[in-house]
Design a protein around this motif. Structure first.
Motif, mmCIF file in Angstrom:
data_model
loop_
_atom_site.group_PDB
_atom_site.id
_atom_site.type_symbol
_atom_site.label_atom_id
_atom_site.label_comp_id
_atom_site.label_asym_id
_atom_site.label_seq_id
_atom_site.Cartn_x
_atom_site.Cartn_y
_atom_site.Cartn_z
ATOM 1 N N ARG A 1 14.703 5.544 -5.360
ATOM 2 C CA ARG A 1 14.495 5.545 -6.810
ATOM 3 C C ARG A 1 13.600 6.699 -7.237
ATOM 4 N NH1 ARG A 1 11.751 0.956 -7.424
ATOM 5 N NH2 ARG A 1 13.706 -0.179 -7.165
ATOM 6 N N HIS A 2 12.562 6.955 -6.447
ATOM 7 C CA HIS A 2 11.590 7.996 -6.818
ATOM 8 C C HIS A 2 11.881 9.339 -6.158
ATOM 9 C CE1 HIS A 2 9.083 5.193 -9.015
ATOM 10 N NE2 HIS A 2 9.096 4.364 -7.989
ATOM 11 N N ARG A 3 12.939 9.405 -5.359
ATOM 12 C CA ARG A 3 13.330 10.641 -4.673
ATOM 13 C C ARG A 3 12.193 11.196 -3.821
ATOM 14 N NH1 ARG A 3 16.997 13.781 -9.308
ATOM 15 N NH2 ARG A 3 18.461 12.054 -9.623
ATOM 16 N N ILE A 4 11.626 10.315 -3.021
ATOM 17 C CA ILE A 4 10.531 10.663 -2.125
ATOM 18 C C ILE A 4 11.023 10.556 -0.686
ATOM 19 C CG2 ILE A 4 8.224 10.039 -1.319
ATOM 20 C CD1 ILE A 4 8.224 11.181 -4.131
ATOM 21 N N ARG A 5 10.685 11.575 0.100
ATOM 22 C CA ARG A 5 11.074 11.592 1.516
ATOM 23 C C ARG A 5 9.893 11.132 2.369
ATOM 24 N NH1 ARG A 5 13.140 17.031 4.662
ATOM 25 N NH2 ARG A 5 14.375 16.028 6.316
ATOM 26 N N LEU B 1 0.834 -1.200 0.000
ATOM 27 C CA LEU B 1 0.000 0.000 0.000
ATOM 28 C C LEU B 1 0.876 1.261 0.000
ATOM 29 C CD1 LEU B 1 -2.940 1.078 0.209
ATOM 30 C CD2 LEU B 1 -2.673 0.983 2.700
ATOM 31 N N VAL B 2 1.946 1.250 0.783
ATOM 32 C CA VAL B 2 2.837 2.408 0.836
ATOM 33 C C VAL B 2 3.585 2.580 -0.486
ATOM 34 C CG1 VAL B 2 4.754 3.513 2.043
ATOM 35 C CG2 VAL B 2 3.074 2.190 3.339
ATOM 36 N N ILE B 3 4.025 1.474 -1.069
ATOM 37 C CA ILE B 3 4.709 1.552 -2.366
ATOM 38 C C ILE B 3 3.787 2.171 -3.414
ATOM 39 C CG2 ILE B 3 5.654 0.185 -4.275
ATOM 40 C CD1 ILE B 3 6.783 -1.736 -2.146
ATOM 41 N N ASN B 4 2.510 1.829 -3.357
ATOM 42 C CA ASN B 4 1.535 2.426 -4.268
ATOM 43 C C ASN B 4 1.517 3.944 -4.124
ATOM 44 O OD1 ASN B 4 -1.702 3.324 -4.310
ATOM 45 N ND2 ASN B 4 -1.059 2.090 -6.066
ATOM 46 N N ARG B 5 1.595 4.446 -2.884
ATOM 47 C CA ARG B 5 1.571 5.891 -2.659
ATOM 48 C C ARG B 5 2.911 6.545 -3.026
ATOM 49 N NH1 ARG B 5 -3.100 4.145 -1.818
ATOM 50 N NH2 ARG B 5 -4.512 5.133 -0.310
ATOM 51 N N ILE B 6 4.006 5.840 -2.834
ATOM 52 C CA ILE B 6 5.306 6.380 -3.261
ATOM 53 C C ILE B 6 5.301 6.600 -4.765
ATOM 54 C CG2 ILE B 6 7.767 5.840 -3.528
ATOM 55 C CD1 ILE B 6 7.587 4.326 -0.846
ATOM 56 N N GLU B 7 4.827 5.598 -5.506
ATOM 57 C CA GLU B 7 4.783 5.707 -6.965
ATOM 58 C C GLU B 7 3.819 6.795 -7.412
ATOM 59 O OE1 GLU B 7 3.855 1.712 -8.063
ATOM 60 O OE2 GLU B 7 5.947 1.022 -7.877
ATOM 61 N N MET B 8 2.699 6.929 -6.705
ATOM 62 C CA MET B 8 1.736 7.983 -7.024
ATOM 63 C C MET B 8 2.339 9.355 -6.771
ATOM 64 S SD MET B 8 -2.043 8.564 -5.383
ATOM 65 C CE MET B 8 -3.072 9.966 -5.848
ATOM 66 N N LEU C 1 11.267 -0.427 1.999
ATOM 67 C CA LEU C 1 10.845 0.772 1.282
ATOM 68 C C LEU C 1 12.011 1.607 0.771
ATOM 69 C CD1 LEU C 1 7.937 2.082 3.552
ATOM 70 C CD2 LEU C 1 7.736 0.840 1.392
ATOM 71 N N THR C 2 13.180 1.485 1.378
ATOM 72 C CA THR C 2 14.309 2.357 1.049
ATOM 73 C C THR C 2 14.612 2.433 -0.442
ATOM 74 O OG1 THR C 2 15.340 2.170 3.226
ATOM 75 C CG2 THR C 2 16.783 2.729 1.395
ATOM 76 N N PRO C 3 14.755 1.312 -1.162
ATOM 77 C CA PRO C 3 15.055 1.449 -2.593
ATOM 78 C C PRO C 3 13.966 2.163 -3.382
ATOM 79 C CG PRO C 3 14.612 -0.847 -2.024
ATOM 80 C CD PRO C 3 14.756 -0.103 -0.743
ATOM 81 N N HIS C 4 12.708 2.014 -2.963
ATOM 82 C CA HIS C 4 11.607 2.696 -3.647
ATOM 83 C C HIS C 4 11.661 4.205 -3.368
ATOM 84 C CE1 HIS C 4 9.647 -1.130 -4.657
ATOM 85 N NE2 HIS C 4 10.040 -1.530 -3.466
#
Length: 285
Positions: free
Chosen positions: A139-143, A89-96, A133-136
């Motif tokens: 990769r997406h430069r999200i804090r 679920l969190v990965i979905n929001r990181i990508e969004m 979650l760290t690599p995601h």
């Protein structure tokens, strides 16, 4: 420095477009995406693409996004199957967030129990989740921005421990002024971690147990001190309001948004009026 507002000022789980349009008409140019912040909803790429088209057509930008800690899918659950589902679920929001141009996602880290119990219950699953979650995030430069909570879920001791363990460039805080006012120790927390400030949730209340999400300057929050701490911080984002319409402005959405914009501009001027040297770069936007 610009003002920003949460998308779910009316509700979190219906068609966001009418609210986006009204936000733009009120003069806001930045958004805090807050729809589906507390459920297990997974955004499909087609939905994210449509949201991207809407915000672009309306001249809006998504500064940051309130991700979901889940309802049945919980990212730091001690139950492994629940935790793994929460990670997805969190990965979905990181990508969004990355697709919409946001720089951070807000997450809730639970704090039930005493400080020692909270750390023993939640710190280990958080550590394992963060490793995944760290690599995601990189990769997406999200804090990751961890929010101070209130009441039985007050999590400041746990946040102190997490912030001491993880690097600033990856983990910061979302300071919620309403939660801090209810707990009574919010401004001390913000002062202690002002160099980790990544997202703002600014709203007011009367200091009781009810998280009212009122317009700034309508309750008991010490806005002069909040502004001084923002000015003294490393924060470079917008002044973000996290409000609930309710009965404010008689429930009139355009009037409410106009008043919210006025409050946002007043806060911007209050921050700019401070003379903290550390804030110089943040205020020249």
């Amino acid at each position: 420095m610009k003002s920003s507002i949460n998308t779910d000022f009316v509700r979190s789980n219906d068609d966001p477009y009418p609210y986006l349009k009204q936000i733009a008409e009120a003069g806001f140019r930045q958004l805090h995406w807050c729809h589906h912040w507390c459920d297990d909803f997974v955004y499909h790429p087609s939905e994210v693409e449509q949201i991207g088209r809407w915000v672009s057509e309306l001249g809006l930008g998504v500064a940051d996004l309130h991700a979901s800690s889940g309802c049945e899918k919980r990212w730091v659950s001690p139950l492994e199957n629940v935790r793994l589902a929460g990670i997805e679920l969190v990965i979905n929001r990181i990508e969004m967030a990355a697709a919409l141009g946001a720089g951070a996602i807000v997450m809730h880290l639970p704090g039930e129990g005493t400080a020692s119990q909270s750390q023993s219950i939640w710190l280990d699953p958080f550590s394992r989740t963060f490793d995944t979650l760290t690599p995601h995030l990189q990769r997406h430069r999200i804090r990751l921005a961890l929010e101070n909570l209130f009441g039985k879920s007050a999590n400041v001791p746990l946040l102190d421990a997490v912030l001491a363990r993880y690097p600033s460039e990856m983990v910061g805080i979302c300071y919620d002024s309403g939660h801090g006012q209810i707990n009574g120790d919010g401004l001390e927390f913000l002062e202690r971690h002002r160099d980790r400030l990544a997202v703002l949730h600014l709203h007011d209340n009367d200091g009781q147990d009810d998280d009212q999400h009122r317009l700034p300057f309508s309750g008991r929050v010490d806005w002069d001190r909040v502004a001084a701490l923002i000015a003294a911080s490393s924060y470079v984002g917008p002044i973000t309001l996290e409000l609930t319409l309710g009965n404010q402005c008689g429930g009139d959405i355009p009037a409410f948004l106009r008043e919210a914009r006025t409050c946002g501009e007043r806060l911007i001027q209050l921050v700019r009026s401070q003379h903290a040297p550390a804030a110089t770069g943040a205020l020249k936007q």
